[in-house]
Scaffold this active site. Sequence first.
Site, PDB file in Angstrom:
ATOM      1  CB  CYS A 123      -0.763   0.393   1.392  1.00 45.62           C
ATOM      2  SG  CYS A 123      -2.280   1.595   1.203  1.00 45.62           S
TER       3      CYS A 123
ATOM      4  CB  CYS B   5      -0.350   2.400   3.823  1.00 45.01           C
ATOM      5  SG  CYS B   5      -2.003   1.903   3.547  1.00 45.01           S
ATOM      6  CG  ASP B   6       3.421   1.554   4.266  1.00 40.17           C
ATOM      7  OD1 ASP B   6       2.921   1.750   5.551  1.00 40.17           O
ATOM      8  OD2 ASP B   6       2.808   0.464   3.934  1.00 40.17           O
TER       9      ASP B   6
END
Length: 314
Positions: A140, A143-144
């Site tokens: 992701c 997300c990261d």
Amino acid sequence: MTEESTNPRHTKILIIGSGPAGLAAALYAARANLEPIVLTGMDLGGQVSKTHAVENYPGFPEGISGEGLVKAFHEQAERFGTEVIFDIATEVDFSERPYKVTTYGEEFTADTLIITTGAAAVTLEIPGEEEMIGRGVSYCATCDGHFFGDMDVVVVGGGDSALEEALYLTRHASKVTIVHRRDELRAGSILKQRAEENPKIHFVWDTVLTEIPTGEKVATVKTKNVKTGEESAIEAEGVFIFIGHTPNTELFEGKLPLDDQGYIIVDGLMQAGVEGVYAAGEVADPHFRQVITSAGMGAGAAIQAIRYIEEKGL
Ligand code: NAP
């Protein structure tokens, strides 16, 4: 304690999953005054909530963030009386009516069920991949990605997801190397053009990852050219893997008809093979897998469930 909070709680429509299909189904069911219950699963909104930008959902000419779109879906479903419960279904029992669904926190009975559990990222299944999740391996980018400011990252895959996420990663990373197993991208032309024109993006063709050496953090990935057999390595602190999805249907194995890839088999009316059970979105769609098609399937499933409830006088 209200009367409804008896255990098990009964509902006319229980929706398992809260992505575009689940929340669209909830909107339709709620607007029929059926007070549906949505079990969110792990994350409210499913995969799209982790997508940086959605540019192909009509109504948003400038695009909208995945999170923003989910928030709007959620609010709209609740406005008409949907109850959204942050819980995960752990067991379903279709052997008698009403059907039984157990979650971590509660037990429900339902006259009809709409399954919208979506799909999850496929893993490469190479040495080091699992061990290095959270240490540089991710599925992701939104997300990261921010952990990789001014670092080099590798993106695996040649589809829309790989390119879209690679483009997102260029905001943070200094260099994004897309490693694809063929010499032709599967992605659509707009994303292809944007990626090819982005100076931070580089392509390594006909190549697969063979290993992510383990350690404190990812430092390098081992690769192999599938045409020449040549083995090599790419130095990178991050590895983002976007090689497709697999349906979240473990809960339904042996209980509903699944195809050979594990997708729930539905007919044209979204019926999933057991009376009063419907499926919609990516859990039942190996083909289109778009926010708009999932939402459309969810609406269709709810329309059928509403008709079924009316016909049976439930
Ligand atoms: P996808 O289209 O199935 O692409 C998966 C990619 O991963 C392909 O390039 C495939 O290679 C590669 N791959 C598969 N298994 C692999 C393995 N074991 N090792 C190395 N590479 C592997 O999946 P997706 O990109 O997640 O997209 C899913 C669906 O969502 C598609 O319908 C897509 O159009 C849609 N989507 C749309 C958008 C958008 O429109 N903005 C954004 C994201 C997703 P091959 O090409 O060789 O098969």
